[in-house]
Design an enzyme around this catalytic site. Structure first.
Site, PDB file in Angstrom:
ATOM      1  NE  ARG A  41      -4.360  -1.529   1.781  1.00  0.00           N
ATOM      2  CZ  ARG A  41      -5.202  -2.044   2.669  1.00  0.00           C
ATOM      3  NH1 ARG A  41      -4.928  -2.028   3.947  1.00  0.00           N
ATOM      4  NH2 ARG A  41      -6.339  -2.570   2.264  1.00  0.00           N
ATOM      5  CE  LYS A 202     -10.339  -5.011   8.344  1.00  0.00           C
ATOM      6  NZ  LYS A 202      -9.879  -4.072   7.319  1.00  0.00           N
ATOM      7  N   GLY A 359      -5.607  -5.752   2.348  1.00  0.00           N
ATOM      8  CA  GLY A 359      -4.258  -5.608   2.887  1.00  0.00           C
ATOM      9  C   GLY A 359      -3.607  -6.940   3.209  1.00  0.00           C
ATOM     10  N   GLY A 382     -12.403  -4.849   1.258  1.00  0.00           N
ATOM     11  CA  GLY A 382     -13.807  -4.456   1.446  1.00  0.00           C
ATOM     12  C   GLY A 382     -14.259  -3.536   0.323  1.00  0.00           C
TER      13      GLY A 382
HETATM   14  N1  LIG Z   1      -9.854 -18.701  11.336  1.00  0.00           N
HETATM   15  C1  LIG Z   1      -9.406 -17.480  11.638  1.00  0.00           C
HETATM   16  N2  LIG Z   1      -9.542 -17.004  12.906  1.00  0.00           N
HETATM   17  C2  LIG Z   1      -9.075 -15.775  13.216  1.00  0.00           C
HETATM   18  N3  LIG Z   1      -8.474 -14.935  12.350  1.00  0.00           N
HETATM   19  C3  LIG Z   1      -8.326 -15.357  11.085  1.00  0.00           C
HETATM   20  C4  LIG Z   1      -8.787 -16.648  10.660  1.00  0.00           C
HETATM   21  N4  LIG Z   1      -8.492 -16.780   9.361  1.00  0.00           N
HETATM   22  C5  LIG Z   1      -7.865 -15.656   8.978  1.00  0.00           C
HETATM   23  N5  LIG Z   1      -7.758 -14.786  10.003  1.00  0.00           N
HETATM   24  C6  LIG Z   1      -7.085 -13.471  10.027  1.00  0.00           C
HETATM   25  O1  LIG Z   1      -7.733 -12.589   9.149  1.00  0.00           O
HETATM   26  C7  LIG Z   1      -6.862 -11.477   8.952  1.00  0.00           C
HETATM   27  C8  LIG Z   1      -7.171 -10.803   7.649  1.00  0.00           C
HETATM   28  O2  LIG Z   1      -8.543 -10.440   7.623  1.00  0.00           O
HETATM   29  P1  LIG Z   1      -9.124  -9.243   6.754  1.00  0.00           P
HETATM   30  O3  LIG Z   1      -8.639  -7.939   7.290  1.00  0.00           O
HETATM   31  O4  LIG Z   1     -10.602  -9.451   6.707  1.00  0.00           O
HETATM   32  O5  LIG Z   1      -8.472  -9.499   5.318  1.00  0.00           O
HETATM   33  P2  LIG Z   1      -7.957  -8.440   4.238  1.00  0.00           P
HETATM   34  O6  LIG Z   1      -7.021  -7.481   4.932  1.00  0.00           O
HETATM   35  O7  LIG Z   1      -7.286  -9.241   3.179  1.00  0.00           O
HETATM   36  O8  LIG Z   1      -9.191  -7.729   3.751  1.00  0.00           O
HETATM   37  C9  LIG Z   1      -5.462 -12.053   8.986  1.00  0.00           C
HETATM   38  O9  LIG Z   1      -4.686 -11.305   9.900  1.00  0.00           O
HETATM   39  C10 LIG Z   1      -5.669 -13.501   9.474  1.00  0.00           C
HETATM   40  O10 LIG Z   1      -4.769 -13.882  10.487  1.00  0.00           O
HETATM   41  O1  LIG Z   2      -7.557  -2.675   5.320  1.00  0.00           O
HETATM   42  C1  LIG Z   2      -8.553  -2.150   4.843  1.00  0.00           C
HETATM   43  O2  LIG Z   2      -9.595  -2.861   4.345  1.00  0.00           O
HETATM   44  P1  LIG Z   2      -9.495  -4.405   3.834  1.00  0.00           P
HETATM   45  O3  LIG Z   2      -8.997  -5.244   4.991  1.00  0.00           O
HETATM   46  O4  LIG Z   2     -10.919  -4.744   3.471  1.00  0.00           O
HETATM   47  O5  LIG Z   2      -8.597  -4.375   2.646  1.00  0.00           O
HETATM   48  C2  LIG Z   2      -8.714  -0.667   4.702  1.00  0.00           C
HETATM   49  O6  LIG Z   2      -7.559   0.025   5.160  1.00  0.00           O
HETATM   50  C3  LIG Z   2      -9.971  -0.212   5.456  1.00  0.00           C
HETATM   51  O7  LIG Z   2      -9.847  -0.512   6.819  1.00  0.00           O
HETATM   52  P2  LIG Z   2     -11.172  -0.725   7.708  1.00  0.00           P
HETATM   53  O8  LIG Z   2     -11.854  -2.002   7.248  1.00  0.00           O
HETATM   54  O9  LIG Z   2     -10.666  -0.803   9.143  1.00  0.00           O
HETATM   55  O10 LIG Z   2     -12.057   0.487   7.475  1.00  0.00           O
END
Ligand SMILES: Nc1ncnc2c1ncn2[C@@H]1O[C@H](COP(=O)(O)OP(=O)(O)O)[C@@H](O)[C@H]1O
Ligand SMILES: O=C(OP(=O)(O)O)[C@H](O)COP(=O)(O)O
Length: 402
Positions: A41, A202, A359, A382
């Site tokens: 990023r 998330k 991310g 997201g």
């Molecule tokens: N079964 C699980 N229990 C808890 N955390 C998890 C699990 N599977 C994945 N994760 C965690 O989810 C996090 C990423 O989630 P998220 O922010 O939603 O993804 P992204 O950043 O790709 O959008 C990672 O730090 C990972 O460790």
């Molecule tokens: O990491 C982000 O989103 P992503 O995990 O869905 O890629 C963005 O920086 C937004 O963060 P937020 O979901 O805490 O608003």
């Protein structure tokens, strides 16, 4: 879709000596020693900043990091200064805050071609509340606004939306434009079969997206922390796994919707469970996935699921992936995420369009050394899912029309 409308860009505006408020998404993963584990990023934000500097502008750079509740040192943007300075080839000045007298002084002292990095905007609850007074304070140090934070464009926050009420012009940066151009094109008319893979942690912000995804995709694969809410909704044992109790009904109705729409909804058949959330946890494969013993938690999808997911993905022409399959930061629980990354890289080589967003998902693909093997690496997870849903992105809607 509202986000398709063309937004204003930097163009040939006279930027010499102008103070430009640049909202970037510098929400990068940091380890326990505050070391950046993936700088995608930051690198993605550089072209816009460099362009502004070359035009003689003063850049006031803002971002959030994580989801802090109030001022939290571990969510400070300070650890990003050395990498940003290195990539820009200058000394980035770090502000102790994002608003207030000290920031005003530092902004006023900034030379043409200088960069001031504001402290985490989420240290103020007013940021996420999109408080107009806070937005006004952010805006007060600048002349114009550039939003390059595609990863945060789905949030109507003070620094992504509110601030545009006080700064004109308010335009998109190069990264924002690039993401919108690619994603709107790829997801408006996806080649079918079209699959989405959703995982990560998330859950509450992503589970809602699934409903709209079911209207668009042929195959939906779920992994990561998402799945246990679905299992629990079916009355199955999930041990200590991540569960969103207030989303159980939604999970049940999503399973029904998938059936009625004829979407192939794939939940893992087995999971890797751990006795604690740690790199050195005791682990074992739990088959079926739905018999997790008390006191254990699911941290990755198992080998049988990897095989089933691979068979389904082999039939696709477009795949969008957001959210790791497991806690890939711990070697023991990285196999599911690595397998998806490897397979998507192979499918790309066979002409399948593959889009990775988020991310942590992008960090996982970078860690596997496969980022350049995908069709598109998006800085927003997201945000790209909401774009795919056809939802307007507030951070884009607030910008000037082209
Ligand atoms: N079964 C699980 N229990 C808890 N955390 C998890 C699990 N599977 C994945 N994760 C965690 O989810 C996090 C990423 O989630 P998220 O922010 O939603 O993804 P992204 O950043 O790709 O959008 C990672 O730090 C990972 O460790
Ligand atoms: O990491 C982000 O989103 P992503 O995990 O869905 O890629 C963005 O920086 C937004 O963060 P937020 O979901 O805490 O608003």
């Amino acid at each position: 879709m509202a986000t398709k409308r063309s937004v204003g860009t930097l163009g040939e505006a006279d930027l010499k000596g102008k103070k430009v408020f640049v909202r970037a998404d510098l929400n990068v993963p940091l380890d326990d020693a505050q070391k950046i584990t993936d700088d995608t990023r930051i690198r993605a934000s550089i072209p816009t900043i460099k362009y502004l500097l070359e035009k003689g502008a003063k850049v006031i750079l803002a971002s959030h990091l994580g989801r802090p509740k109030g001022v939290t040192p571990k969510f400070s943007l300070k650890p990003l200064v050395p990498r940003l300075s290195e990539l820009l080839g200058l000394e980035v000045v770090m502000a102790p805050d994002c608003i207030g007298e000290e920031v005003e002084k530092l902004a006023a002292a900034l030379p043409d071609g200088g960069v001031l990095l504001l402290e985490n905007v989420r240290f103020y609850k007013e940021e996420e509340k999109n408080d107009p007074e806070f937005a006004k304070k952010l805006a007060s140090v600048a002349d114009l606004y550039v939003n390059d934070a595609f990863g945060t464009a789905h949030r109507a926050h003070a620094s992504t939306e509110g601030v545009t009420k006080f700064l004109r012009p308010s335009v998109a940066g190069f990264l924002m434009q690039k993401e919108l151009d690619y994603l709107v094109g790829a997801v408006a008319n996806p080649k079918k079969p079209f699959a989405a893979i959703v995982g990560g942690s998330k859950v509450s912000s992503k589970i809602g997206v699934i409903e709209s995804l079911l209207a668009k995709v042929d195959i939906l694969i779920l992994g990561g922390g998402m799945i246990f809410t679905f299992y629990k909704a079916q009355g199955l044992a999930v041990g200590k796994s991540l569960v969103e109790e207030d989303k159980l009904e939604l999970a049940t109705s999503l399973i029904e919707t998938a059936k009625s729409k004829g979407v192939k909804l794939l939940l893992p058949t087995d999971v890797v469970v751990a006795d604690k959330f740690a790199a050195d946890a005791e682990s074992k494969v739990c088959f079926p996935a739905t018999a997790i013993p008390d006191g254990w938690m699911g941290l990755d999808v198992g080998p049988d699921s990897i095989k089933t997911f691979a068979e389904a993905l082999d039939t696709t022409k477009t795949v969008i992936w957001n959210g790791p399959m497991g806690v890939f930061e711990f070697e023991k629980f990285a196999a599911g995420t690595d397998a998806i990354a490897k397979q998507l890289a192979e499918l790309t080589g066979k002409g399948v369009t593959t889009i990775i967003g988020g991310g942590d998902s992008v960090a996982a693909v970078e860690k596997a050394g496969l980022a350049d093997k995908m069709s598109h690496i998006s800085t927003g997870g997201g945000a790209s899912l909401e774009l795919l849903e056809g939802k307007p992105l507030p951070g884009v809607l607030a910008l000037d029309e082209a």
